[in-house]
Write an enzyme that holds these catalytic residues in place. Structure first.
Site, PDB file in Angstrom:
ATOM      1  N   ASP A   1     -76.037   1.074  94.136  1.00  0.00           N
ATOM      2  CA  ASP A   1     -76.783   2.150  93.488  1.00  0.00           C
ATOM      3  C   ASP A   1     -77.381   1.678  92.155  1.00  0.00           C
ATOM      4  O   ASP A   1     -76.717   0.989  91.382  1.00  0.00           O
ATOM      5  CB  ASP A   1     -75.790   3.303  93.230  1.00  0.00           C
ATOM      6  CG  ASP A   1     -76.462   4.574  92.766  1.00  0.00           C
ATOM      7  OD1 ASP A   1     -77.231   5.144  93.545  1.00  0.00           O
ATOM      8  OD2 ASP A   1     -76.200   5.003  91.619  1.00  0.00           O
TER       9      ASP A   1
ATOM     10  N   GLU B   1     -80.427  -0.938  95.810  1.00  0.00           N
ATOM     11  CA  GLU B   1     -81.274   0.217  95.565  1.00  0.00           C
ATOM     12  C   GLU B   1     -81.902  -0.019  94.200  1.00  0.00           C
ATOM     13  O   GLU B   1     -81.293   0.218  93.168  1.00  0.00           O
ATOM     14  CB  GLU B   1     -80.474   1.523  95.547  1.00  0.00           C
ATOM     15  CG  GLU B   1     -81.384   2.735  95.494  1.00  0.00           C
ATOM     16  CD  GLU B   1     -81.176   3.663  94.317  1.00  0.00           C
ATOM     17  OE1 GLU B   1     -81.786   4.732  94.313  1.00  0.00           O
ATOM     18  OE2 GLU B   1     -80.420   3.335  93.374  1.00  0.00           O
TER      19      GLU B   1
HETATM   20  C1  NOJ Z   1     -79.569   6.703  93.187  1.00  0.00           C
HETATM   21  C2  NOJ Z   1     -78.957   7.617  94.196  1.00  0.00           C
HETATM   22  O1  NOJ Z   1     -79.566   7.390  95.440  1.00  0.00           O
HETATM   23  C3  NOJ Z   1     -79.165   9.011  93.683  1.00  0.00           C
HETATM   24  O2  NOJ Z   1     -78.835   9.978  94.647  1.00  0.00           O
HETATM   25  C4  NOJ Z   1     -78.365   9.178  92.417  1.00  0.00           C
HETATM   26  O3  NOJ Z   1     -78.640  10.443  91.869  1.00  0.00           O
HETATM   27  C5  NOJ Z   1     -78.728   8.110  91.386  1.00  0.00           C
HETATM   28  N1  NOJ Z   1     -78.839   6.815  91.962  1.00  0.00           N
HETATM   29  C6  NOJ Z   1     -77.690   8.047  90.302  1.00  0.00           C
HETATM   30  O4  NOJ Z   1     -76.495   7.512  90.797  1.00  0.00           O
END
Ligand code: NOJ
Length: 556
Positions: free
Chosen positions: A220, A282
């Site tokens: 993440d 991500e």
């Molecule tokens: C990316 C995640 O996909 C999202 O859902 C989240 O709110 C943010 N990162 C913060 O962790």
């Protein structure tokens, strides 16, 4: 599939391994399947439904977070990285899920949230108690405020969800004190990745899940861990993306060079485990050349291709993003990835039904311009079939195999995404793509669980999307995905190479794996390629031509 495959990446050569060709299905645990009827999806519910994914024909699942959490950001606020929240079950349920997935030939990727913990994490609680200058505070980004009373935040950074990225704490003596950084919600304090203790802790968390048999991690906010040392002001509006220009100055909170050393260390750890464990970034980083740095041979294995997700539905835009993506990842010998939907964006069956047709939209609600459902689904099916024919790895988001749209009329009072409140009710946020999915048209909660309970209300129109209305129904979206996934595997489409046949303003066509793939973006029907039609996103017209917004796969 053999989950203990031992093929290794060749140093200096192109990446090889299961992930290079995989179709990976994202499960959002809150909304996939609820075993106990409390309206919240859970791990036993997922385990019981894994047969669906084996039947669909995907290679792996990625699970969004299921760890103990106050759920300030739907679980992306982790209070304990080594356990399961009672909402979702127990640690033994995670073990059972992993075992059952492996028995069905599915790999399992879990979500790792290293940029921030929850404010309920024991480390953050200890930091509040320990006070300024303590080693406990040094695990996070605490600073004194500006101004004579320190009542101004340390810099002008904004939270991604809206509002300031800093919150002031009350010190143990009861006085207003330091501020802590949170690029997301106040309940998500950013960790200090310059602190070796933080690095050690996450290596240990990785080991914990690797030892339990997971096949990898979706990381993440992978572009956010390291901040520019001076925490310089950044006047620009907060955006998750870093901009299109390779040479444009990058925001001090995103895509700093220091993040790469973290992933090199993680990669060294993963490589000591058998069975090809993977890291997926991500990282909302553009352009593709900057993103490709995350998947250099000694770093992560894959990165989500958000530039693709955001591309407009036109032949030139799609051609540009596909060629650019392939070139950027080829340059670092990594597989390209493709994605059209996830739990953070408007589902593509609705996004493509808007006149804007692309870009990032932060939710749709009552009173907003509504997508054209027919156009959206038609384009979504064409887009999905185009995506599944591209070389590389593809990510699917639960429900897209049913053609599921966004819930675009969710009552605002039902919204739970912190974006809605933090933006002062100007950005509706992501709840509309997170609604529990329909399995059985005539069952309570459409078969999501044994009762009517559903943590977000399901729209009355969703019966028609239920799996049992589509299974074995020729021409259904579900059967299109199944056929596409089967043919993709049979023809080795993930391996490429792709050779363009037509790159005009209205039609894209290419050869891959013995198939001709054609998408018609134009207003008029076009002749179908010669050969045997093996898959199409909608029927040909009465003259055998490919109508508007249709993708066909032709053998011969
Ligand atoms: C990316 C995640 O996909 C999202 O859902 C989240 O709110 C943010 N990162 C913060 O962790």
């Amino acid at each position: 599939m053999n989950t203990d495959a031992t093929q290794q990446e060749q140093p200096g050569g192109p990446a090889v391994g299961w992930w290079t060709e995989a179709v990976i299905y994202q499960i959002y645990p809150r909304s996939f399947a609820d075993s106990d009827g409390d309206g919240m999806g859970d791990l036993p519910g997922i385990t019981a439904r894994l047969g669906h994914l084996a039947e669909l024909g995907v290679d792996a699942v990625w699970l969004s977070p299921f760890y103990p959490s106050p759920q300030a950001d739907a679980g992306y606020d982790v209070a304990d990285y080594r356990d399961v929240d009672p909402l979702f079950g127990k640690l033994s349920d995670a073990d059972a899920l992993i075992a059952e997935a492996h028995a069905k030939g599915l790999r399992v990727i879990v979500d790792l949230v290293p940029n921030h913990t929850s404010s309920a994490h024991r480390w953050f609680r200890a930091a509040l108690v320990a006070g300024p200058g303590s080693p406990e505070r040094a695990r996070y980004v605490f600073r004194d405020g500006l101004g004579p009373d320190g009542d101004q935040p340390p810099n002008d950074w904004q939270s991604v969800f809206g509002g300031p990225a800093w919150t002031r704490v009350t010190e143990p003596d009861g006085r207003p004190g330091q501020w802590y950084l949170h690029l997301f919600d106040t309940g998500q304090p950013d960790l200090n990745w310059d602190n070796p203790e933080v690095r050690e802790e996450f290596l240990d968390v990785l080991r914990f899940w690797l030892d339990r048999g997971v096949d990898g991690f979706r990381v993440d906010v992978a572009h956010g861990l390291v901040k520019q040392a001076d925490l310089a002001n950044w006047q620009e509006p907060q955006e998750i993306l870093s901009g299109n220009d390779v040479d444009k100055p990058r925001p001090p909170m995103w895509d700093q060079d220091g993040v790469h050393e973290v992933y090199r260390e993680w990669r060294r750890l993963l490589d000591t485990y058998p069975g090809e464990r993977v890291l997926v970034a991500e990282a909302w980083v553009e352009p593709a050349e900057r993103l490709a740095r995350y998947v250099r041979p000694d770093e992560m294995h894959q990165a989500f291709n958000f530039e693709y997700l955001l591309a407009a539905w036109t032949a030139p835009a799609q051609y540009a993003v596909v060629t650019r993506s392939l070139e950027a990842t080829d340059a670092v010998d990594a597989p390209t990835t493709w994605v059209l939907s996830n739990h953070d964006v408007v589902r593509h069956a609705s996004r493509l039904g808007l006149t804007t047709g692309g870009g990032r939209l932060n939710g749709i609600g009552i009173g907003d311009p509504q997508p054209d459902a027919g156009v959206g689904l038609r384009r979504a099916r064409a887009a999905s079939l185009l995506m599944l024919a591209l070389p590389g790895s593809a990510y699917l988001y639960q429900g897209e195999e049913l053609g599921l749209p966004e819930h675009t009329t969710l009552p605002d009072e039902a919204r739970q995404d912190p974006t809605w409140a933090r933006s002062g009710h100007t950005q509706r946020g992501r709840d509309g793509c997170r609604v529990p999915i329909p399995w059985e048209a005539d069952a309570p909660s459409y078969g999501f669980g044994p009762t009517d309970a559903s943590w977000l209300p399901q729209p009355p129109s969703w019966a028609e999307y239920a799996l049992d209305r589509q299974r074995d129904v020729p021409g259904s979206t579900y059967e299109m995905y199944r056929a596409g996934l089967r043919l993709r595997r049979e023809h080795g489409l993930a391996r490429g190479p792709l050779a363009w046949l037509s790159t005009g303003d209205e039609v894209l066509a290419f050869r891959n794996g013995g198939l001709t793939v054609l998408t018609n973006f134009g207003a008029a029907a076009v002749p179908a390629p010669t050969g045997e039609l093996v898959c199409s996103s909608a029927p040909l017209d009465e003259d055998g031509r490919v109508p508007t917004d249709v993708t066909v796969w032709v053998r011969g």
